[in-house]
Design an enzyme around this catalytic site. Structure first.
Site, mmCIF file in Angstrom:
data_model
loop_
_atom_site.group_PDB
_atom_site.id
_atom_site.type_symbol
_atom_site.label_atom_id
_atom_site.label_comp_id
_atom_site.label_asym_id
_atom_site.label_seq_id
_atom_site.Cartn_x
_atom_site.Cartn_y
_atom_site.Cartn_z
ATOM 1 N N HIS A 111 -26.022 -31.585 5.242
ATOM 2 C CA HIS A 111 -25.685 -32.920 4.757
ATOM 3 C C HIS A 111 -26.504 -33.961 5.526
ATOM 4 O O HIS A 111 -27.102 -33.655 6.566
ATOM 5 C CB HIS A 111 -24.191 -33.175 4.930
ATOM 6 C CG HIS A 111 -23.330 -32.377 4.011
ATOM 7 N ND1 HIS A 111 -21.981 -32.616 3.855
ATOM 8 C CD2 HIS A 111 -23.624 -31.320 3.187
ATOM 9 C CE1 HIS A 111 -21.468 -31.750 2.984
ATOM 10 N NE2 HIS A 111 -22.442 -30.954 2.572
ATOM 11 N N GLU A 113 -25.564 -36.484 7.360
ATOM 12 C CA GLU A 113 -25.085 -36.759 8.723
ATOM 13 C C GLU A 113 -25.417 -35.632 9.685
ATOM 14 O O GLU A 113 -25.818 -35.887 10.828
ATOM 15 C CB GLU A 113 -23.571 -37.010 8.718
ATOM 16 C CG GLU A 113 -23.148 -38.248 7.948
ATOM 17 C CD GLU A 113 -22.775 -37.961 6.511
ATOM 18 O OE1 GLU A 113 -22.007 -38.741 5.922
ATOM 19 O OE2 GLU A 113 -23.253 -36.936 5.956
ATOM 20 N N CYS A 139 -17.768 -36.319 5.009
ATOM 21 C CA CYS A 139 -16.821 -35.266 4.640
ATOM 22 C C CYS A 139 -16.177 -34.716 5.911
ATOM 23 O O CYS A 139 -16.560 -35.071 7.027
ATOM 24 C CB CYS A 139 -17.547 -34.161 3.870
ATOM 25 S SG CYS A 139 -18.676 -33.182 4.898
ATOM 26 N N CYS A 142 -18.762 -33.157 8.295
ATOM 27 C CA CYS A 142 -19.592 -34.141 8.985
ATOM 28 C C CYS A 142 -18.765 -34.995 9.942
ATOM 29 O O CYS A 142 -19.249 -35.388 11.013
ATOM 30 C CB CYS A 142 -20.300 -35.022 7.969
ATOM 31 S SG CYS A 142 -21.552 -34.133 7.000
#
Length: 207
Positions: A111, A113, A139, A142
């Site tokens: 992702h 992040e 999420c 993350c």
């Protein structure tokens, strides 16, 4: 409807911030969504709808707002349009950026992040001195990574709840709820920051 002076000023401010961002230009920003529309069933948001939780010095709030258009440009380079940038909490400068690369790497943890945190670690950055600005609410995966990394602050545009309403698969758990349960770091949180720029990334993503 004729834009108010305040709306015009805000749009001019965002365009100026994007132009001044310290990374190469990545293309023109998409038009901001009209904050008054509320077409997706959620309350319309504006600059006044942002929420700043925890310690946010004025210069860091301003830097987060300046940085969001840059995060949006990172997102636009991805198949799954999620982007994030790293801010020096002292100077407010954007020092790194990342996008979702799950489709390229085959790594479902890639992702924006997590990619940003890996880049920061490789550069030897001490993350309690930095803030993360993300196009969407982190999420659960993350969020955990950000808390373990000890970043000073996290600002995001589109919420998990809104992503779910758009049909984007998510774990239905908010970042603030995760931080409340944290025995690690507890970063300051900025919610709905420039969501008029980030919501359009996701509104028709699954259609």
């Amino acid at each position: 409807m004729t834009p108010s002076h305040g709306q015009a000023s805000r749009r001019h401010f965002l365009r100026t911030a994007a132009a001044a961002a310290p990374i190469p230009a990545l293309g023109a920003l998409a038009p901001a969504a009209h904050a008054e529309s509320g077409a997706d069933g959620f309350p319309a948001r504006s600059a006044e709808g942002r929420q700043w939780i925890g310690e946010w010095p004025a210069h860091l709030k301003e830097a987060a707002v300046h940085a969001m258009p840059v995060a949006v440009e990172w997102a636009r380079r991805a198949r799954w349009p999620f982007g994030a940038v790293l801010l020096d909490a002292g100077s407010g400068a954007v020092v790194a950026g990342a996008r979702n690369t799950t489709d390229l790497s085959g790594d479902d943890t890639a992702h924006a992040e997590t990619g940003l945190l890996r880049e920061a670690a490789a550069a030897g950055r001490h993350l309690p001195g930095y803030a993360v600005v993300s196009t969407a609410e982190p999420c659960a995966m993350c969020a955990g990574a950000l808390l373990w990394a000890g970043v000073r602050a996290v600002a995001y545009g589109t919420s998990v709840a809104r992503l779910i309403s758009y049909g984007v698969p998510q774990i239905d758990l908010s970042f603030t709820e995760i931080t409340r349960r944290s025995l690690l770091s507890r970063p300051a949180v900025g919610r709905d920051v420039c969501s008029e720029l980030t919501d359009p990334l996701y509104r028709d993503l699954t259609r």
